[in-house]
Design a protein around this motif. Structure first.
Motif, PDB file in Angstrom:
ATOM      1  N   MET A 139       0.913  -1.158   0.086  1.00 37.01           N
ATOM      2  CA  MET A 139      -0.032  -0.029  -0.004  1.00 37.01           C
ATOM      3  C   MET A 139       0.958   1.327   0.006  1.00 37.01           C
ATOM      4  O   MET A 139       0.775   2.116  -0.592  1.00 37.01           O
ATOM      5  N   LYS A 140       1.996   1.145   0.671  1.00 40.16           N
ATOM      6  CA  LYS A 140       2.896   2.476   0.652  1.00 40.16           C
ATOM      7  C   LYS A 140       3.394   2.691  -0.711  1.00 40.16           C
ATOM      8  O   LYS A 140       3.429   3.943  -0.978  1.00 40.16           O
ATOM      9  N   LYS A 141       3.731   1.796  -1.597  1.00 39.39           N
ATOM     10  CA  LYS A 141       4.008   2.029  -3.107  1.00 39.39           C
ATOM     11  C   LYS A 141       2.909   2.755  -3.866  1.00 39.39           C
ATOM     12  O   LYS A 141       3.092   3.617  -4.556  1.00 39.39           O
ATOM     13  N   ILE A 142       1.569   2.026  -3.674  1.00 39.11           N
ATOM     14  CA  ILE A 142       0.559   2.535  -4.414  1.00 39.11           C
ATOM     15  C   ILE A 142       0.250   4.068  -3.869  1.00 39.11           C
ATOM     16  O   ILE A 142      -0.039   4.811  -4.817  1.00 39.11           O
ATOM     17  N   PHE A 143       0.505   4.279  -2.604  1.00 35.25           N
ATOM     18  CA  PHE A 143      -0.010   5.698  -1.986  1.00 35.25           C
ATOM     19  C   PHE A 143       1.095   6.678  -2.491  1.00 35.25           C
ATOM     20  O   PHE A 143       0.699   7.669  -2.972  1.00 35.25           O
ATOM     21  N   ALA A 144       2.329   6.180  -2.677  1.00 33.42           N
ATOM     22  CA  ALA A 144       3.205   7.028  -3.322  1.00 33.42           C
ATOM     23  C   ALA A 144       3.085   7.242  -4.838  1.00 33.42           C
ATOM     24  O   ALA A 144       3.269   8.499  -5.078  1.00 33.42           O
ATOM     25  N   GLU A 145       2.695   6.577  -5.309  1.00 34.70           N
ATOM     26  CA  GLU A 145       2.355   6.669  -6.774  1.00 34.70           C
ATOM     27  C   GLU A 145       1.139   7.815  -6.939  1.00 34.70           C
ATOM     28  O   GLU A 145       0.900   8.659  -7.668  1.00 34.70           O
ATOM     29  N   PHE A 146       0.206   7.505  -6.032  1.00 35.48           N
ATOM     30  CA  PHE A 146      -1.060   8.420  -5.886  1.00 35.48           C
ATOM     31  C   PHE A 146      -0.534   9.818  -5.648  1.00 35.48           C
ATOM     32  O   PHE A 146      -0.895  10.681  -6.415  1.00 35.48           O
ATOM     33  N   VAL A 152      -1.649   2.174 -12.051  1.00 39.11           N
ATOM     34  CA  VAL A 152      -2.407   2.785 -13.073  1.00 39.11           C
ATOM     35  C   VAL A 152      -3.679   3.444 -12.593  1.00 39.11           C
ATOM     36  O   VAL A 152      -3.883   4.685 -12.522  1.00 39.11           O
ATOM     37  N   ILE A 153      -4.248   2.705 -11.668  1.00 38.08           N
ATOM     38  CA  ILE A 153      -5.551   3.299 -10.936  1.00 38.08           C
ATOM     39  C   ILE A 153      -4.977   4.543  -9.887  1.00 38.08           C
ATOM     40  O   ILE A 153      -5.724   5.429 -10.004  1.00 38.08           O
ATOM     41  N   ALA A 154      -4.029   4.114  -9.269  1.00 40.61           N
ATOM     42  CA  ALA A 154      -3.682   5.204  -8.269  1.00 40.61           C
ATOM     43  C   ALA A 154      -3.005   6.590  -8.968  1.00 40.61           C
ATOM     44  O   ALA A 154      -3.182   7.612  -8.617  1.00 40.61           O
ATOM     45  N   GLN A 155      -2.448   6.092 -10.057  1.00 43.28           N
ATOM     46  CA  GLN A 155      -1.800   7.524 -11.154  1.00 43.28           C
ATOM     47  C   GLN A 155      -2.905   8.320 -11.709  1.00 43.28           C
ATOM     48  O   GLN A 155      -2.958   9.367 -11.540  1.00 43.28           O
ATOM     49  N   VAL A 156      -3.889   7.616 -12.163  1.00 41.68           N
ATOM     50  CA  VAL A 156      -5.298   8.056 -12.731  1.00 41.68           C
ATOM     51  C   VAL A 156      -5.902   8.981 -11.545  1.00 41.68           C
ATOM     52  O   VAL A 156      -6.352  10.226 -11.905  1.00 41.68           O
ATOM     53  N   GLY A 195      11.022   8.218  -5.594  1.00 39.14           N
ATOM     54  CA  GLY A 195      11.690   7.009  -6.312  1.00 39.14           C
ATOM     55  C   GLY A 195      12.123   5.799  -5.433  1.00 39.14           C
ATOM     56  O   GLY A 195      11.533   4.719  -5.818  1.00 39.14           O
ATOM     57  N   PRO A 196      12.622   6.062  -4.338  1.00 41.11           N
ATOM     58  CA  PRO A 196      12.967   4.906  -3.366  1.00 41.11           C
ATOM     59  C   PRO A 196      11.887   4.221  -2.869  1.00 41.11           C
ATOM     60  O   PRO A 196      12.037   3.071  -2.626  1.00 41.11           O
ATOM     61  N   ILE A 197      10.821   4.859  -2.801  1.00 38.10           N
ATOM     62  CA  ILE A 197       9.567   3.992  -2.251  1.00 38.10           C
ATOM     63  C   ILE A 197       8.819   3.186  -3.193  1.00 38.10           C
ATOM     64  O   ILE A 197       8.447   2.038  -3.260  1.00 38.10           O
ATOM     65  N   SER A 198       8.378   4.006  -4.755  1.00 34.69           N
ATOM     66  CA  SER A 198       7.688   3.200  -5.393  1.00 34.69           C
ATOM     67  C   SER A 198       8.163   3.029  -7.107  1.00 34.69           C
ATOM     68  O   SER A 198       7.641   2.664  -7.754  1.00 34.69           O
ATOM     69  N   GLY A 199       9.496   3.928  -7.001  1.00 24.55           N
ATOM     70  CA  GLY A 199       9.861   3.804  -8.484  1.00 24.55           C
ATOM     71  C   GLY A 199       9.691   5.429  -9.093  1.00 24.55           C
ATOM     72  O   GLY A 199      10.209   5.443  -9.931  1.00 24.55           O
ATOM     73  N   ALA A 200       8.718   5.941  -8.363  1.00 25.48           N
ATOM     74  CA  ALA A 200       8.329   7.204  -8.970  1.00 25.48           C
ATOM     75  C   ALA A 200       8.015   7.026 -10.338  1.00 25.48           C
ATOM     76  O   ALA A 200       8.471   8.001 -11.412  1.00 25.48           O
ATOM     77  N   HIS A 201       7.157   6.190 -10.791  1.00 24.09           N
ATOM     78  CA  HIS A 201       6.635   6.360 -12.265  1.00 24.09           C
ATOM     79  C   HIS A 201       5.536   7.445 -12.464  1.00 24.09           C
ATOM     80  O   HIS A 201       6.032   8.352 -13.376  1.00 24.09           O
ATOM     81  N   PHE A 202       4.630   7.816 -11.771  1.00 18.48           N
ATOM     82  CA  PHE A 202       3.732   8.664 -11.993  1.00 18.48           C
ATOM     83  C   PHE A 202       3.179   8.655 -13.429  1.00 18.48           C
ATOM     84  O   PHE A 202       2.551   9.911 -13.734  1.00 18.48           O
ATOM     85  N   ASN A 203       3.286   7.602 -14.015  1.00 19.28           N
ATOM     86  CA  ASN A 203       2.821   7.720 -15.516  1.00 19.28           C
ATOM     87  C   ASN A 203       2.570   6.294 -15.970  1.00 19.28           C
ATOM     88  O   ASN A 203       3.529   5.202 -15.939  1.00 19.28           O
ATOM     89  N   PRO A 204       1.418   5.950 -16.412  1.00 18.21           N
ATOM     90  CA  PRO A 204       1.081   4.860 -16.725  1.00 18.21           C
ATOM     91  C   PRO A 204       1.947   3.934 -17.938  1.00 18.21           C
ATOM     92  O   PRO A 204       1.928   2.876 -18.258  1.00 18.21           O
ATOM     93  N   ALA A 205       2.466   5.106 -18.790  1.00 17.86           N
ATOM     94  CA  ALA A 205       3.146   4.520 -19.894  1.00 17.86           C
ATOM     95  C   ALA A 205       4.492   4.019 -19.414  1.00 17.86           C
ATOM     96  O   ALA A 205       4.783   3.035 -19.961  1.00 17.86           O
TER      97      ALA A 205
END
Length: 215
Positions: free
Chosen positions: A1-8, A85-89, A55-65
């Protein structure tokens, strides 16, 4: 959940930066060039900081691509792809609402700024292909510590050299639908932008394969 929240959180703040600085730019100047410069500078600095800290938490994608390319390369799983992707959108939409609230706009607006044409779709293909290429080359060369600055630099440069001003991100594109501002994009234009971004991401992956092949 920490990774998903970081992306959100990261995507939310990124869109808040893009939209908020776009609104501020139009408040400060009527010169479109100055507006773009303000929007670019804020985005470059904000993106660098967000990638650096998350970045160290989720990889810092912030981007579905970016997440899609990770899935294709088996660096992530299908369930994680869907979660990201759901978290990012959702993050992108909340970020637009946050920026609107800060500037006393309606919480959710519908953008009216038309962005379209083959030249702008080509701009999105190039911007996204370059983004994916540089991320993957940094990973292949074990230069992950340079990813925050190179990604921010690429996006900042592409704001000016691409005809589309470099969205290069399907989630951010969706978020920008909800702000009728300098940074907005009319809903009818978004699907083609997103299609161009996905195509660009696949091209970026193909270029990576060519440049990192041992053959």
């Amino acid at each position: 959940m920490k990774k998903i929240f970081a992306e959100f959180l990261g995507t939310s703040l990124l869109v808040s930066i893009v939209v908020g600085s776009g609104i501020m730019a139009t408040n400060l100047s009527n010169d479109v060039g100055v507006q773009l410069l303000i929007n670019t500078i804020s985005t470059v600095f904000g993106l660098y900081v967000l990638i650096q800290i998350l970045g160290p938490i989720s990889g810092a994608h912030f981007n579905p691509a970016v997440t899609l390319i990770d899935l294709i390369q088996k660096r992530t799983s299908a369930p994680r792809f869907v979660q990201y992707v759901i978290a990012q959108v959702l993050g992108a939409i909340s970020g637009a609402a946050l920026a609107n609230a800060m500037f006393s706009h309606p919480l959710f607006e519908t953008a009216t700024k038309v962005r379209g044409g083959g030249n702008q779709y080509l701009g999105e293909i190039i911007a996204t292909a370059g983004l994916i290429l540089l991320i993957n080359l940094m990973l292949a060369q074990v230069n992950t510590h340079l990813i925050p600055v190179t990604v921010a630099a690429w996006i900042g440069s592409a704001y000016f050299f691409t005809s589309s001003t470099s969205f290069a991100n399907p989630a951010v594109t969706i978020g920008r639908i909800f702000s009728d501002s300098f940074a907005g994009i009319a809903p009818g234009c978004a699907p083609k932008f997103i299609a161009a971004q996905i195509l660009g991401a696949l091209i970026g992956l193909g270029l990576t394969k060519v440049l990192t092949s041992d053959k």
